[in-house]
Design a protein around this motif. Sequence first.
Motif, short mmCIF file in Angstrom:
data_model
loop_
_atom_site.label_atom_id
_atom_site.label_comp_id
_atom_site.label_asym_id
_atom_site.label_seq_id
_atom_site.Cartn_x
_atom_site.Cartn_y
_atom_site.Cartn_z
N TRP A 34 0.44 -1.11 -0.50
CA TRP A 34 -0.11 0.17 0.01
C TRP A 34 1.00 1.16 0.02
CZ3 TRP A 34 -0.07 3.84 3.59
CH2 TRP A 34 -1.66 5.21 2.97
N THR A 35 0.67 2.12 -0.62
CA THR A 35 1.20 3.38 -0.62
C THR A 35 0.45 4.99 -1.11
OG1 THR A 35 3.18 1.79 -1.82
CG2 THR A 35 2.78 4.96 -2.42
N ARG A 36 0.59 5.62 -0.03
CA ARG A 36 -0.17 6.87 0.23
C ARG A 36 0.65 7.61 -0.56
NH1 ARG A 36 -5.29 8.54 -0.65
NH2 ARG A 36 -6.36 10.64 0.84
N ARG A 37 0.97 8.63 -1.81
CA ARG A 37 1.05 9.94 -2.22
C ARG A 37 1.00 11.30 -1.46
NH1 ARG A 37 3.11 5.94 -5.87
NH2 ARG A 37 1.14 6.32 -7.01
N GLN A 38 1.27 12.06 -0.90
CA GLN A 38 0.47 13.21 -1.09
C GLN A 38 1.18 14.52 -1.39
OE1 GLN A 38 -1.32 12.88 2.85
NE2 GLN A 38 -3.47 12.72 1.83
N PHE A 39 1.67 14.76 -2.13
CA PHE A 39 3.05 15.40 -2.24
C PHE A 39 2.47 17.13 -3.26
CE2 PHE A 39 5.37 11.62 -2.10
CZ PHE A 39 6.41 11.78 -0.31
N ASP A 40 2.91 17.94 -3.03
CA ASP A 40 2.95 19.27 -3.83
C ASP A 40 2.72 19.07 -5.67
OD1 ASP A 40 5.04 19.82 -3.48
OD2 ASP A 40 5.47 21.61 -3.89
N ASN A 41 3.98 18.66 -5.95
CA ASN A 41 4.10 18.23 -7.30
C ASN A 41 4.84 16.73 -7.44
OD1 ASN A 41 6.36 17.73 -9.44
ND2 ASN A 41 5.57 20.21 -10.12
N ALA B 273 14.35 17.75 4.01
CA ALA B 273 13.52 16.53 3.75
C ALA B 273 13.98 15.26 4.50
CB ALA B 273 13.83 16.63 1.44
N LEU B 274 12.58 14.79 4.61
CA LEU B 274 13.13 13.72 5.94
C LEU B 274 12.59 12.19 5.50
CD1 LEU B 274 14.03 11.97 8.49
CD2 LEU B 274 11.65 13.07 9.50
N ARG B 275 13.54 11.34 5.20
CA ARG B 275 13.40 10.07 4.61
C ARG B 275 13.61 9.06 5.62
NH1 ARG B 275 17.14 7.06 2.17
NH2 ARG B 275 17.59 8.92 1.69
N TYR C 290 8.67 16.16 3.27
CA TYR C 290 8.95 17.48 2.33
C TYR C 290 8.21 18.82 3.42
CZ TYR C 290 11.51 14.88 -1.16
OH TYR C 290 12.11 14.57 -1.61
N TRP C 291 9.46 19.77 4.12
CA TRP C 291 9.42 21.18 4.77
C TRP C 291 9.53 22.29 4.92
CZ3 TRP C 291 10.85 16.88 9.42
CH2 TRP C 291 9.35 16.04 9.78
N PRO C 292 8.81 22.93 4.36
CA PRO C 292 9.27 24.22 3.94
C PRO C 292 9.67 25.18 4.69
CG PRO C 292 7.30 23.95 2.85
CD PRO C 292 7.07 22.36 3.68
N PRO D 52 8.82 17.97 -5.44
CA PRO D 52 8.40 17.90 -4.68
C PRO D 52 8.93 19.46 -3.79
CG PRO D 52 9.15 15.79 -3.85
CD PRO D 52 9.57 16.38 -6.19
N GLN D 53 7.78 20.59 -3.15
CA GLN D 53 8.66 21.24 -2.46
C GLN D 53 7.56 21.02 -1.29
OE1 GLN D 53 10.29 23.76 -3.64
NE2 GLN D 53 10.75 22.39 -5.99
N SER D 54 6.49 20.13 -1.13
CA SER D 54 6.14 19.90 0.83
C SER D 54 5.27 19.00 0.00
CB SER D 54 5.41 20.88 0.71
OG SER D 54 4.05 21.60 -0.12
N GLY D 55 4.73 18.08 1.18
CA GLY D 55 3.81 17.08 1.35
C GLY D 55 5.08 15.74 1.79
N HIS D 56 4.03 14.46 1.72
CA HIS D 56 4.65 13.35 2.39
C HIS D 56 4.09 12.15 1.12
CE1 HIS D 56 1.40 13.85 4.43
NE2 HIS D 56 0.29 13.06 5.03
N GLY D 57 4.06 11.10 1.63
CA GLY D 57 3.48 9.48 1.28
C GLY D 57 4.63 8.61 1.95
N LEU D 58 4.09 7.75 2.54
CA LEU D 58 3.84 6.74 2.60
C LEU D 58 3.94 5.17 2.16
CD1 LEU D 58 3.86 4.76 5.51
CD2 LEU D 58 1.96 5.46 5.94
#
Length: 252
Positions: A61-68, A119-121, A105-107, A72-78
Amino acid sequence: LQRQRDDPLLTLSQQLRLGQTQDGRELDRSFFLQYDRSRVDNPDAGLRGDAESALSANYAWTRRQFDNPTTPQSGHGLAVELGVGVTLSQQRSPYLRGKARWQSYWPLAAGSERPSRLALRLEGGAVWSRDNSPVPATQRFLAGGDNSVRGYTLREIGVPLATGGVEAGRYLAVGSLEWQRPLWFNGRRSALESTLFLDAGAVANRPGDLDPRVGVGTGVRYNSPVGPLQADLAYGLDSRRWRIHLSVGFTF
């Protein structure tokens, strides 16, 4: 079919997957049965490993919520993978396998003239089974490389062997923190960015044996229409070596 050389080890593996995948812009899901078979040899020492095979049922299961989706400049994915399997070679033994990956990603100073971002991974994995259960190497974990722990070669971080090299382990932990800052020329923002990063990762057969390998470095990124093109110079604190890492595009 794969032939993977990790000096001095040679891994020969076969994998067959049958299932269903649903791909979307923000959400992916997969259900599948998977057959794995692998053998790890040490040709330099004249050692031939035993073949290990397993059959598993898996859900991803993959969920992406990135602005691009490409830069990407902000958002996250799991992303989460769960599986239950049984070994087929040498002995029949059940096992559970889990893996999770998170990217965010945190502006920083978004309202300023020259914003930047963090950017945190994070990535972790585990195979739960009896200690002597022959789980194939392709179901276990290795770390190191461009998209893992920079400052180390691909698949360099694993469980050390007395005969040399490292083997895949049952537990994985990886983390990365990166500061990304756009570059400005003549008062205008360019398509280039500078980065500073800290990576750490460990692989072991027991959670208490996880000993992180650390890499630090800097890099430059070009935000092209097809995604970021990045060149990094990283130093492995444990390997005491410099390495150049190149990566193209962003995928999660």
